[in-house]
Structure formats: structure tokens, C-alpha cells
Design an enzyme around this catalytic site. Structure first.
Site, PDB file in Angstrom:
ATOM      1  N   LEU A 145       0.812  -1.215   0.000  1.00 19.34           N
ATOM      2  CA  LEU A 145       0.000   0.000   0.000  1.00 19.34           C
ATOM      3  C   LEU A 145       0.847   1.268   0.000  1.00 19.34           C
ATOM      4  O   LEU A 145       1.868   1.352   0.678  1.00 19.34           O
ATOM      5  CB  LEU A 145      -0.918   0.006   1.231  1.00 19.34           C
ATOM      6  CG  LEU A 145      -1.854  -1.188   1.385  1.00 19.34           C
ATOM      7  CD1 LEU A 145      -2.696  -1.048   2.651  1.00 19.34           C
ATOM      8  CD2 LEU A 145      -2.754  -1.354   0.165  1.00 19.34           C
ATOM      9  N   ARG A 182       4.948  -0.323  -8.058  1.00 20.63           N
ATOM     10  CA  ARG A 182       6.106  -0.706  -8.880  1.00 20.63           C
ATOM     11  C   ARG A 182       7.227   0.341  -8.836  1.00 20.63           C
ATOM     12  O   ARG A 182       8.322   0.066  -9.343  1.00 20.63           O
ATOM     13  CB  ARG A 182       5.668  -0.933 -10.329  1.00 20.63           C
ATOM     14  CG  ARG A 182       4.837  -2.192 -10.506  1.00 20.63           C
ATOM     15  CD  ARG A 182       4.627  -2.541 -11.974  1.00 20.63           C
ATOM     16  NE  ARG A 182       4.048  -3.869 -12.136  1.00 20.63           N
ATOM     17  CZ  ARG A 182       2.758  -4.119 -12.342  1.00 20.63           C
ATOM     18  NH1 ARG A 182       1.888  -3.126 -12.399  1.00 20.63           N
ATOM     19  NH2 ARG A 182       2.324  -5.362 -12.484  1.00 20.63           N
ATOM     20  N   GLN A 217      -8.368   0.479 -16.683  1.00 22.80           N
ATOM     21  CA  GLN A 217      -8.933  -0.511 -15.751  1.00 22.80           C
ATOM     22  C   GLN A 217     -10.268  -0.016 -15.195  1.00 22.80           C
ATOM     23  O   GLN A 217     -11.253  -0.749 -15.127  1.00 22.80           O
ATOM     24  CB  GLN A 217      -7.950  -0.761 -14.605  1.00 22.80           C
ATOM     25  CG  GLN A 217      -8.546  -1.533 -13.444  1.00 22.80           C
ATOM     26  CD  GLN A 217      -7.518  -1.917 -12.397  1.00 22.80           C
ATOM     27  OE1 GLN A 217      -6.798  -2.888 -12.578  1.00 22.80           O
ATOM     28  NE2 GLN A 217      -7.449  -1.184 -11.297  1.00 22.80           N
ATOM     29  N   MET A 272       2.033   7.743  -7.836  1.00 18.53           N
ATOM     30  CA  MET A 272       2.352   6.677  -6.883  1.00 18.53           C
ATOM     31  C   MET A 272       1.983   5.326  -7.485  1.00 18.53           C
ATOM     32  O   MET A 272       0.925   5.171  -8.098  1.00 18.53           O
ATOM     33  CB  MET A 272       1.573   6.884  -5.598  1.00 18.53           C
ATOM     34  CG  MET A 272       1.982   8.154  -4.919  1.00 18.53           C
ATOM     35  SD  MET A 272       2.323   7.876  -3.202  1.00 18.53           S
ATOM     36  CE  MET A 272       2.817   9.525  -2.725  1.00 18.53           C
ATOM     37  N   HIS A 310      -3.405   4.218  -2.412  1.00 18.49           N
ATOM     38  CA  HIS A 310      -4.365   3.277  -1.807  1.00 18.49           C
ATOM     39  C   HIS A 310      -5.013   3.898  -0.573  1.00 18.49           C
ATOM     40  O   HIS A 310      -6.208   3.742  -0.330  1.00 18.49           O
ATOM     41  CB  HIS A 310      -3.662   1.988  -1.363  1.00 18.49           C
ATOM     42  CG  HIS A 310      -3.024   1.208  -2.473  1.00 18.49           C
ATOM     43  ND1 HIS A 310      -1.667   1.003  -2.564  1.00 18.49           N
ATOM     44  CD2 HIS A 310      -3.576   0.566  -3.532  1.00 18.49           C
ATOM     45  CE1 HIS A 310      -1.403   0.269  -3.620  1.00 18.49           C
ATOM     46  NE2 HIS A 310      -2.541  -0.003  -4.235  1.00 18.49           N
ATOM     47  N   LYS A 316      -5.318   6.268 -11.788  1.00 19.78           N
ATOM     48  CA  LYS A 316      -4.049   6.040 -12.487  1.00 19.78           C
ATOM     49  C   LYS A 316      -4.225   4.911 -13.507  1.00 19.78           C
ATOM     50  O   LYS A 316      -3.738   4.984 -14.606  1.00 19.78           O
ATOM     51  CB  LYS A 316      -2.920   5.701 -11.518  1.00 19.78           C
ATOM     52  CG  LYS A 316      -1.586   5.546 -12.264  1.00 19.78           C
ATOM     53  CD  LYS A 316      -0.429   5.415 -11.343  1.00 19.78           C
ATOM     54  CE  LYS A 316      -0.350   4.048 -10.712  1.00 19.78           C
ATOM     55  NZ  LYS A 316       0.055   2.989 -11.671  1.00 19.78           N
ATOM     56  N   ASP A 317      -4.958   3.880 -13.076  1.00 18.18           N
ATOM     57  CA  ASP A 317      -5.290   2.790 -14.002  1.00 18.18           C
ATOM     58  C   ASP A 317      -6.573   3.184 -14.724  1.00 18.18           C
ATOM     59  O   ASP A 317      -7.645   2.624 -14.469  1.00 18.18           O
ATOM     60  CB  ASP A 317      -5.471   1.491 -13.213  1.00 18.18           C
ATOM     61  CG  ASP A 317      -4.182   1.062 -12.551  1.00 18.18           C
ATOM     62  OD1 ASP A 317      -3.351   0.444 -13.220  1.00 18.18           O
ATOM     63  OD2 ASP A 317      -3.995   1.365 -11.358  1.00 18.18           O
TER      64      ASP A 317
END
Ligand code: PAF
Length: 283
Positions: free
Chosen positions: A33, A187, A153, A184, A37, A149-150
Site C-alpha cells: 500500500l 512498482r 482498468q 504513486m 491506496h 491512475k489505471d
């Protein structure tokens, strides 16, 4: 905070909560996290009586040769952070709980899974939509929160929820960035200091593209050419994709308007980073 690892126990517990009239807020993650998150958890805390966090590194969304094995994991640290954020239940199933022997069922969202990350990571979104569907069936949330960010998705999950009539409200939360602009990501820990410095160009490219649009540029080709030049100049970076798309269809656009999003994926060394931004402020 309660830690649950059994699918059956989690499903029973959530069913009881619903029957007792409680609202369930859900933040699905793969753990490790970070502040991004935590922003989802903080918002989730406000939106439900019961806050559930899942941590599951989902093998179905990693391709051959991708980083499933190396993906960073730290359940102890994650538990501490989750507790501080007021999580009520941390659901952390084993792979064999989620995909027992003989598992054979997958969810495929068509069309919007084809470009961008879908083109570079075949099968990725099939794995994402499958596990999110499963997690929704287990946790039975009223509200689920995902980071922007995704971007693709989030669009895929919205499409699945709408097409399959899932009774879940999906909330997209803004990208959380490091003070220097880097989005952030779990990865980011893979980056060497030198690569991290180069990775700053990703968010810089988005900011500069937004500035160009603010100054009157609307031609997508011109904006993309300028952005590509900056990324190509980085010694350790390889562009995966750079596109300007419509926020809903994810189809490429020729001219920028309020619905246009610039999306990029870049390998910095071996680490694949993604970022995105709307190009024209609606306000
Ligand atoms: O964004 C993530 O961390 C994952 O893709 C998700 C939504 C938890 C599904 O595994």
C-alpha cells in the site's frame, strides 16, 4: 481489524453485515500500500459502515514473463497501514482459495480492452475483470473505490458493472503523486535513483501537454509528437504507448476537447509505468 483469508468466511460475514443493514465500502488492491491506496481507504471510510480492503496479487492478470513473482508484498506493513485507516476487515486470500483446481470461468469485456494496456498486455483485463467480479461476489459491496491512475482498468470495471447489472457504485479517485510529480505506484520501488529521475518525465510530459492545450493547441498529432520527443530522449526509457483518447470509448481523437485524456505507458529500465491526464480542464 479482522484478517480473513477464507472466501467462504468472508462471504458469510459480508452477507451478515448486509442483512444487519450495514453499508459495505470496498477497496480491492494487490497490496504494498502507498498513499494512493490510502486515499481510497479514507474515502471508503466515509462511504460505508463497514470498510473492507482486499489484498490479492492476482496471477490471472499477469502475462508470461511479467512480474507476478517479484511483485512487492508486505502484508505486515499493509496491515498496520490498513488499521490506521480504519479498515474493518482485511481480506487476503491465497491463490488456491480464489482459483481452486479445476477453475474455468473468466469475464471478458470487449472493445475497450483492446487498445492501450490491452494491446501490450494480452489477457490482462480478462484477469482484472474476472478477479474484480469474484471479489464483488465475495464482499458484496455497496460501493467500490479504484484509482484513476489505471484509467483503462476503471473504464473496464465500469463497463462490466453496467453490462452485467452489478449492484455496486464505482468511485474513481484522483491520482496521488509524489511531491515531484511521479504517480504513486507499488512498482516505483523497482526504480533505481537514476531511473526514478527519468521517470519524472512522464508526469512532466502530461503537465506540459496540458499547458500547450491551455495555450490554444488542440491538434492531437502535434501534442503527441512533442511528448514523444521528450520520452525518446530518455536513455533508459522505451515508450510502450502514448495516445490521446476519448475518456469513455478510449478511441483515439484528432482534436482535443473536454473528453480527451492523454495516456501513456513507458518502460523505464524493466519497469513499466503508466500515467494519464485530462488535457482540458472542465472548470
Ligand atoms: O488495481 C489493482 O490493484 C488491481 O488491478 C485490482 C483492481 C485489485 C485487481 O486485481
Amino acid at each position: 481489524m479482522e484478517l480473513i483469508t477464507s472466501v467462504e468466511q468472508m462471504q458469510r460475514r459480508c452477507l451478515d453485515e448486509r442483512q444487519a443493514g450495514n453499508t459495505i465500502s470496498f477497496v480491492p488492491t494487490m497490496g504494498f500500500l502507498h498513499q494512493g491506496h490510502l486515499s481510497l481507504l479514507e474515502e471508503g471510510r466515509e462511504r460505508g459502515d463497514l470498510l473492507v480492503l482486499s489484498i490479492f496479487v492476482n496471477p490471472a492478470q499477469f502475462g508470461v514473463g511479467e512480474d507476478f513473482e517479484e511483485y512487492p508484498r508486505d502484508l505486515q506493513q499493509d496491515s498496520r497501514l490498513a488499521e490506521q485507516c480504519g479498515v474493518d476487515i482485511l481480506f487476503a486470500p491465497e491463490v488456491k482459495q480464489m482459483y481452486p483446481a479445476g477453475y474455468a470461468c473468466y469475464v471478458d469485456v470487449e472493445r475497450i480492452t483492446e487498445p492501450l494496456c490491452g494491446a501490450s498486455r494480452p489477457g490482462h483485463f480478462r484477469g482484472v475483470s474476472t478477479v474484480v467480479n469474484k471479489l464483488f461476489n465475495i464482499v458484496q459491496p455497496h460501493v467500490a473505490l479504484f484509482g484513476c491512475k489505471d484509467f483503462q482498468q476503471l473504464a473496464v470495471i465500469r463497463q462490466m458493472v453496467s453490462d452485467l447489472n452489478m449492484p455496486v457504485e464505482i468511485i474513481g479517485m484522483p491520482i496521488v503523486r509524489e511531491p515531484d510529480g511521479l504517480a504513486m505506484s507499488s512498482r516505483n520501488v523497482y526504480l533505481t535513483p537514476e531511473q526514478r529521475l527519468q521517470a519524472l518525465t512522464l508526469s512532466a510530459v502530461l503537465t506540459q501537454s496540458r499547458d500547450r492545450v491551455r495555450a490554444g493547441e488542440r491538434d492531437a498529432k502535434t501534442l503527441l509528437a512533442a511528448a514523444r520527443k521528450q520520452i525518446d530522449a530518455l536513455p533508459d526509457a522505451r515508450l510502450d504507448y502514448l495516445q490521446i483518447c476519448h475518456q469513455h470509448s478510449l478511441e483515439e481523437v484528432a482534436n482535443v476537447d473536454e473528453d480527451s485524456v492523454m495516456l501513456l505507458a513507458v518502460f523505464v529500465g524493466d519497469t513499466r509505468l503508466i500515467d494519464n491526464s485530462y488535457l482540458l480542464d472542465v472548470s
